[in-house]
Design an enzyme around this catalytic site. Structure first.
Site, PDB file in Angstrom:
ATOM      1  CG  HIS A 164      -0.266   0.080   2.544  1.00  0.00           C
ATOM      2  ND1 HIS A 164       0.149   1.271   3.095  1.00  0.00           N
ATOM      3  CD2 HIS A 164       0.067  -0.890   3.440  1.00  0.00           C
ATOM      4  CE1 HIS A 164       0.701   1.042   4.275  1.00  0.00           C
ATOM      5  NE2 HIS A 164       0.676  -0.259   4.501  1.00  0.00           N
ATOM      6  CB  CYS A 180       1.284  -3.464   5.511  1.00  0.00           C
ATOM      7  SG  CYS A 180      -0.290  -4.239   5.968  1.00  0.00           S
TER       8      CYS A 180
END
Length: 204
Positions: A164, A180
């Site tokens: 992301h 992440c």
């Protein structure tokens, strides 16, 4: 004289595309300017403050993986999108801090523009102040998922991990996330446009 004219035209073309070449490596250091996207105004990234190795660039990359595969090297803080002819597009990334690292193989199950961020229950337990976002944080410039998110699933379903964007450009090249893989917003937009749903993702 004709050769000089052709070379000048090629140089101008590369410049207009936001690409420059250092040695034999096409770099995209000029691609981090302000961007208006889906009504949001992403600010210019002070890319000169980011180590040059983490700037988006095409590199030689020897692998048996087929083009379109995404390889994440958490040790070196690079993400590679495998291309044809032994090359890859390389992006600088931020990775999980100690205790939040992960590795394995997954696939891109979903792609979302300006995604909603919902902190997992474990994160809310660690950081109770995030409870107000239990129903989801609206998209925006301060959303932790940034401008794009690629959702990673494996045989067990949703891994909970994402590739992301991030508004925190200074976290690139560091281990600061909750697991992440984060990219500069301008880079995640580029990766989003290149990567296909269903793409194989290998995290080393």
């Amino acid at each position: 004289m004709r050769i000089k004219t052709v070379l000048a035209a090629l140089a101008l073309s590369a410049s207009l595309a936001g690409c420059s070449t250092i040695g034999t490596t096409p770099m995209f250091s000029n691609s981090y300017g302000a961007v208006t996207d889906a009504g949001y105004s992403l600010p210019r990234i002070p890319i000169d403050k980011v180590q040059k190795k983490y700037h988006r660039q095409v590199v030689r990359y020897d692998t048996k993986e087929k083009p379109g595969t995404i390889v994440v090297d958490t040790g070196e803080k690079f993400l590679y999108l495998v291309m044809e002819d032994g090359k890859a597009m390389r992006y600088g990334i931020g990775v999980g801090r100690e205790g939040f690292e992960w590795r394995g193989t997954a696939r891109v199950a979903m792609k979302r523009e300006w995604p909603t961020w919902t902190p997992p229950a474990q994160m809310i337990k660690r950081q109770p102040e995030l409870a107000k976002y239990a129903g989801g944080m609206e998209p925006g410039l301060n959303n932790p998922l940034g401008a794009r998110a690629l959702y990673l699933f494996n045989k067990g379903g949703d891994t909970g991990y994402r590739l992301h964007g991030t508004p925190e450009w200074n976290s690139i090249g560091k281990a600061m996330s909750s697991g992440c893989i984060r990219l500069i917003n301008q880079d995640i937009i580029d990766l989003y446009n290149r990567a296909e749903s269903g793409a194989k993702v290998i995290v080393l």
